[in-house]
Each structure stands twice: as C-alpha cells, then as structure tokens.
Write a protein that holds these residues in place. Structure first.
Motif, PDB file in Angstrom:
ATOM      1  N   ASP A  52       0.820  -1.221   0.000  1.00  0.00           N
ATOM      2  CA  ASP A  52       0.000   0.000   0.000  1.00  0.00           C
ATOM      3  C   ASP A  52       0.849   1.264   0.000  1.00  0.00           C
ATOM      4  N   GLU A  53       1.962   1.225   0.682  1.00  0.00           N
ATOM      5  CA  GLU A  53       2.838   2.395   0.793  1.00  0.00           C
ATOM      6  C   GLU A  53       3.197   2.977  -0.582  1.00  0.00           C
ATOM      7  N   ALA A  54       3.396   2.092  -1.574  1.00  0.00           N
ATOM      8  CA  ALA A  54       3.750   2.556  -2.919  1.00  0.00           C
ATOM      9  C   ALA A  54       2.638   3.420  -3.501  1.00  0.00           C
ATOM     10  N   PHE A  55       1.395   3.031  -3.280  1.00  0.00           N
ATOM     11  CA  PHE A  55       0.261   3.825  -3.762  1.00  0.00           C
ATOM     12  C   PHE A  55       0.104   5.092  -2.933  1.00  0.00           C
ATOM     13  N   LEU A  56       0.273   4.970  -1.619  1.00  0.00           N
ATOM     14  CA  LEU A  56       0.038   6.103  -0.721  1.00  0.00           C
ATOM     15  C   LEU A  56       1.107   7.182  -0.855  1.00  0.00           C
ATOM     16  N   ASN A  57       2.270   6.834  -1.392  1.00  0.00           N
ATOM     17  CA  ASN A  57       3.324   7.826  -1.606  1.00  0.00           C
ATOM     18  C   ASN A  57       3.064   8.711  -2.826  1.00  0.00           C
ATOM     19  N   LEU A  58       2.112   8.336  -3.641  1.00  0.00           N
ATOM     20  CA  LEU A  58       1.760   9.150  -4.814  1.00  0.00           C
ATOM     21  C   LEU A  58       0.884  10.325  -4.397  1.00  0.00           C
ATOM     22  N   PRO A  59       0.930  11.411  -5.159  1.00  0.00           N
ATOM     23  CA  PRO A  59      -0.057  12.477  -4.923  1.00  0.00           C
ATOM     24  C   PRO A  59      -1.470  11.893  -5.112  1.00  0.00           C
ATOM     25  N   SER A  65      -6.158   8.494 -10.180  1.00  0.00           N
ATOM     26  CA  SER A  65      -6.147   8.257 -11.623  1.00  0.00           C
ATOM     27  C   SER A  65      -5.741   6.822 -11.937  1.00  0.00           C
ATOM     28  N   ILE A  66      -4.696   6.337 -11.276  1.00  0.00           N
ATOM     29  CA  ILE A  66      -4.236   4.962 -11.509  1.00  0.00           C
ATOM     30  C   ILE A  66      -5.276   3.959 -11.023  1.00  0.00           C
ATOM     31  N   LEU A  67      -5.722   4.112  -9.785  1.00  0.00           N
ATOM     32  CA  LEU A  67      -6.663   3.150  -9.211  1.00  0.00           C
ATOM     33  C   LEU A  67      -8.032   3.209  -9.887  1.00  0.00           C
ATOM     34  N   GLY A  68      -8.361   4.334 -10.491  1.00  0.00           N
ATOM     35  CA  GLY A  68      -9.630   4.457 -11.202  1.00  0.00           C
ATOM     36  C   GLY A  68      -9.608   3.853 -12.598  1.00  0.00           C
ATOM     37  N   ASN A  69      -8.429   3.446 -13.059  1.00  0.00           N
ATOM     38  CA  ASN A  69      -8.277   2.871 -14.395  1.00  0.00           C
ATOM     39  C   ASN A  69      -8.127   1.355 -14.256  1.00  0.00           C
ATOM     40  N   THR A  70      -9.247   0.646 -14.290  1.00  0.00           N
ATOM     41  CA  THR A  70      -9.253  -0.801 -14.070  1.00  0.00           C
ATOM     42  C   THR A  70      -8.363  -1.533 -15.070  1.00  0.00           C
ATOM     43  N   THR A  71      -8.386  -1.117 -16.319  1.00  0.00           N
ATOM     44  CA  THR A  71      -7.560  -1.769 -17.339  1.00  0.00           C
ATOM     45  C   THR A  71      -6.077  -1.639 -16.997  1.00  0.00           C
ATOM     46  N   LEU A  72      -5.658  -0.442 -16.614  1.00  0.00           N
ATOM     47  CA  LEU A  72      -4.255  -0.209 -16.254  1.00  0.00           C
ATOM     48  C   LEU A  72      -3.860  -1.031 -15.027  1.00  0.00           C
ATOM     49  N   VAL A  73      -4.684  -0.999 -13.990  1.00  0.00           N
ATOM     50  CA  VAL A  73      -4.370  -1.710 -12.756  1.00  0.00           C
ATOM     51  C   VAL A  73      -4.285  -3.214 -13.012  1.00  0.00           C
TER      52      VAL A  73
END
Length: 158
Positions: A52-59, A65-73
C-alpha cells in the motif's frame, strides 16, 4: 510473517493478502474475480506484490487516476506476475549470470527487467520506474511472492 500478517503456502495469494494491513489496496484490486482467477489458475507463479505504501506515496490525484483505471491496474498486476517459482536466490543468480541484469517474461509475455543494487533486488519497467524488493520469499499456494515498494507499469500500448 510480515508485521502481524502470517502468510502460508496453503492459501492462495489473494487469501494471504486479503486481510493484511499492508495490502488493502492490492486486495481490493484482486476482488476483481477474472484477474484473481487468472493468477490462481497459473500452475506456478511468482508475484511481485505492491505494498500500500507505494500507492500512498503518490499524490492523491495520481493515485486516484491509476486506481480508477481498471484496465491499467489489471495489466499492472499481470505485468508483476511471472511464470515459475522464483525465490530471491534464483533471481539473484539470474542477475549475476547475465552481467548485472536479467529479464523475466511475465504471464502476458512482456519483459520485466530485474537487477541487484547493494544486495537488493530491483525491478525496472520500460519507463525506468524502479521498485525495490523490500521483503522477499513468501509462499502462496501456487508459488512465491515478493513485496515491492514501488509501482511498475507494463509497456505502453502503441
């Protein structure tokens, strides 16, 4: 063990992380049944698990934007999954035998670069994003998983 989380080879990867505090975001991503089943149906796989830390370190805007893009994730998770049961020793050996870097082929057929720096394994994508393996060699029902501290993305679709 990782903190209070106990991982075991009798559970699937998802079952191991679904209640682990360090993997709430990844567990939420893997609630996507087709993605989860794709991982579980592989004979033997090594998964590089994003803490989780990797995601939480992002703005927040980038994270949303990343987590909202199901295809990308989904493609990111498949990019971080390679066939075979690869422990950290076999990964380090591959890097040594190949002059300091090795390439793994993901379950989607992409190349994922791995190298070692000061004794620590690192993953590098084509955009030169780097994730360190911060906790290696955890078992799951059909392979290993290693915990990473960064986000690595599959090659861009042109």
């Amino acid at each position: 063990m990782l903190g209070d989380s106990e991982f075991t080879s009798s559970k699937t990867f998802y079952e191991n992380i679904e209640e682990a505090p360090d993997f709430m975001i990844l567990a939420k991503i893997l609630k996507n049944e087709p993605l989860r089943k794709k991982l579980e149906n592989q004979e033997m796989v090594t998964i590089f698990a994003v803490a989780d830390e990797a995601f939480l370190n992002l703005p927040k805007k980038s994270r949303d934007s990343i987590l909202g893009n199901t295809t990308l994730v989904n493609s990111m998770i498949k990019y971080l999954t390679v066939p075979g049961r690869l422990d950290s020793n076999s990964l380090k050996t591959a890097v040594e035998k190949n002059g300091g870097k090795a390439y793994l082929t993901t379950i989607e057929g992409h190349r994922l670069e791995i190298m070692e720096n000061a004794g620590q394994l690192m993953l590098i994508d084509e955009h030169k994003n780097i994730a360190r393996v911060i906790a290696p060699d955890y078992y799951h029902k059909n392979g290993f998983f290693h915990i990473i501290d960064g986000l690595i993305f599959p090659p861009s679709e042109e």
